[in-house]
Design an enzyme around this catalytic site. Sequence first.
Site, mmCIF file in Angstrom:
data_model
loop_
_atom_site.group_PDB
_atom_site.id
_atom_site.type_symbol
_atom_site.label_atom_id
_atom_site.label_comp_id
_atom_site.label_asym_id
_atom_site.label_seq_id
_atom_site.Cartn_x
_atom_site.Cartn_y
_atom_site.Cartn_z
ATOM 1 N N HIS A 250 26.231 66.297 47.929
ATOM 2 C CA HIS A 250 27.156 66.948 46.887
ATOM 3 C C HIS A 250 28.417 66.876 46.915
ATOM 4 O O HIS A 250 29.437 67.636 46.393
ATOM 5 C CB HIS A 250 26.849 68.710 47.044
ATOM 6 C CG HIS A 250 25.226 69.018 47.237
ATOM 7 N ND1 HIS A 250 24.367 68.751 48.173
ATOM 8 C CD2 HIS A 250 24.547 69.603 46.310
ATOM 9 C CE1 HIS A 250 23.474 69.206 48.069
ATOM 10 N NE2 HIS A 250 23.163 69.862 46.764
ATOM 11 N N GLU B 299 17.707 66.066 34.402
ATOM 12 C CA GLU B 299 19.295 65.763 34.109
ATOM 13 C C GLU B 299 18.763 64.762 32.913
ATOM 14 O O GLU B 299 19.633 64.644 32.041
ATOM 15 C CB GLU B 299 19.964 65.066 35.187
ATOM 16 C CG GLU B 299 20.630 66.060 35.731
ATOM 17 C CD GLU B 299 19.996 66.698 36.978
ATOM 18 O OE1 GLU B 299 18.590 66.170 37.205
ATOM 19 O OE2 GLU B 299 20.433 67.590 37.624
#
Lengths: 82, 335, 383
Positions: B138, B69
């Site tokens: 998540h 990322e």
Amino acid sequence: MTDAEIRALILELIGEIAPEADLASARDQDDLREAFDLDSMDFANFVVALHDRLGVNIPEVHYNRLFTLERAIDYLRDAVAQ
Amino acid sequence: MSAPQTNPTATRITYREACKQALREALLADSRVFLMGEDIGRYGGCYAVTKGLLKEFGEERIRDTPLSESAFVGAGVGAAMAGMRPIVEIMTVNFSLLALDQILNNAVTIPHMSGGQFAIPLVIRMATGGGRRVAAQHSRSLEGWYAHIPGLRILTPATVEDARFMLKGALADPNPVIIFEHVMLYNMESDLSSDVTEVDIARAMTHRPGRDVSLITYGGSLSKALQAADALAADGIEAEVIDLRVLRPLDTKAILESVSKTRRCVIIDEGWRSGSISAEIGMRIVEEAFFELDAPLRRVCSREVPIPYAAHLEDACLPQTATIVAAARELVRPT
Amino acid sequence: MPALGADMEAGTLVEWLVKPGDRVNSGDVIAVVETQKGAIEVEVFQTGVLSDILVPVGERVPVGTVLAQIDGAERATPAPAAEPVITPPPIVAPRKTPPLRAVVAPRVGRLKVTPAARRRAAALNVDIATIVTGSGVEGSIRLADVESAGAAPVRAAAKRGLDLSQMRKAIAAAMSRSKREIPHYYLTETVDLSAASTWIERFNVDKPPVERILPAVLFLKAAALALREQLRLNGAYENDAFVPSSNIHVGWAISLRGGGLIAPAIRDADKKSLAELMGAMRDLVERARRGNLRSSELTSPTVTVTNVGDRGAESVTGIIYPPQVSIVGFGRVVARPWVVDGRIESRPLVTVTLAADHRATDGHIGGLYLAAVARLLQEPEKL
């Protein structure tokens, strides 16, 4: 004094002590203290007023003879007559 | 604040499809636009938003990235500085923490520290929120954190219309914009009017007017708030439902106008309560509309635990229609 | 505008008894204000010439508002050192002193009022203190409560007399506050009244009715004298501290026909003779029922005594009137079996109760106090 006059006087004096009282509702056998919500001080003042108006002596031991209209009329009639 | 519009000539599409159409439109309209992210090309995106785009636009513009990322968000910052219009997808907000340095220290600071010589017209999309039974790592809702940062614009499309048209405004913004797409919305279907071709990215929207209590929310909680308003209406309580749409800069005026009318307010925020965007909204109300209030403020937020995996526990953690109804009812008709 | 009770916030000026230019002396009654407890005569605590009336008849003003000004005001007599802490705030401002800010009596036992309700109340001139129950969250007073109070018909021009519904609200506020804030403890003592009853009979027997006394007078005197021994039951608990009073001003609970209750002060009850107490009691009962009490009579009690009388219950467990710290109750005198020297006799008995504030005293003090009351009632001739 007639009984009617005594009755009227009693109610008048109570009316001064308890202005809210519904005097017309008075029944002869009712306990005045209950009927008009009189406490010890009111009742003492009631006796003071009777004494002033009728000039009769009402010993404390006789207070219970004034608790109903009927008995008070009897008592006061005799007291005035003496 | 604008009112919702309806149009009989509407087509029914999913939120996911709306996101995809927005991307296609952007790719077609401006050659500087390109997409970057993990699994967005061959796989079609973890929520299948970009499915088919690789075939249509090619590898130059639909770029699968390594699982880093920091690297691909940093590349996005650089591309934006160099004049491109990158749209970076981070799978979910949970993974965006790895790119936080690029966002916080680079994307939002460079325009300031360069004295305005560099603009960063970067758009980052990420999924957010819970409800998909994918457990603590998540399921977070960290959009409130991002709304803390000056220099970012934070969009939370809660409707198909906003999913379809907010991107256009985001790309036009010379500063970095983050779009949070709630994971439970992708399958939501709704009519999209044919005569709406753009939306603003500045103002809140009143989805339902009411006089008794304001339900202020955004993103994945909007539909719950609307259901709560239905339930309250059955009880004779008229709730006003406000979709914030933009968490930064907040449309404070819309919030204050609504609360000044209803004098009672429940803020529904899937983030954790402590230090949340709901705390900021509540504080602004108290600062600027204190004398309008006729009841304490209330919040319905996520329970302050890592979001559980088990379905019944996850449901118990997240804001739900019933808890919203209970909070609102207690303000209007205390028992 | 003096604070004539723990929860009073405002009063309406109904009558000025003096006019500008009049000379006033400390202790004079200069005005009548209407409160929840009826029309109260306001006394002045300065001597001088009244130069200016600042609040016209009919106006409702908050507690602490200056009502009038007096030229050349000198404080007539400084308040005695241990005067009850509940002395009314200054009513009359001496002229040519620095501008006086309104002295607002601190409100204790906060009401919960929403900001919107508070602002509307100010606009509608609704006295929030008169709203007994709030319909909002946690019983808060909210907009709708103020609006319905504001929509209530405005009462006819203020008159002297009692408004029992207002008094009900005042009682509700004071008693709720008491039960909310004061950790009461309760003690009971049954007292043989043979000696006292016999003594009263003898005292009254040769007196005309107007000079006779009621058993209540003995109760009052005994309760007041016993307080001299336990001064920690006499005073006020305010701002988290008990402030004792060396003066024993007994608030005498008077119930009103039609409902309502008021406990005006019989000042220095421990120092008055029985005849004086009887006179004071008679006067207070009469004026209380007419709604004609004085401001200082409402603010000065340091303790309350309640006597249910001959038609009441056998015992009464009182609720303390804040900021006082105790209330003494006398039940109805009843004839009951009583053990005397190992034998059972019929005796007139009275149940004396004490409800006291546990923040100020502990039960031991209360027990000593009731024992003192019982002892004093055994020697009525010394009362």
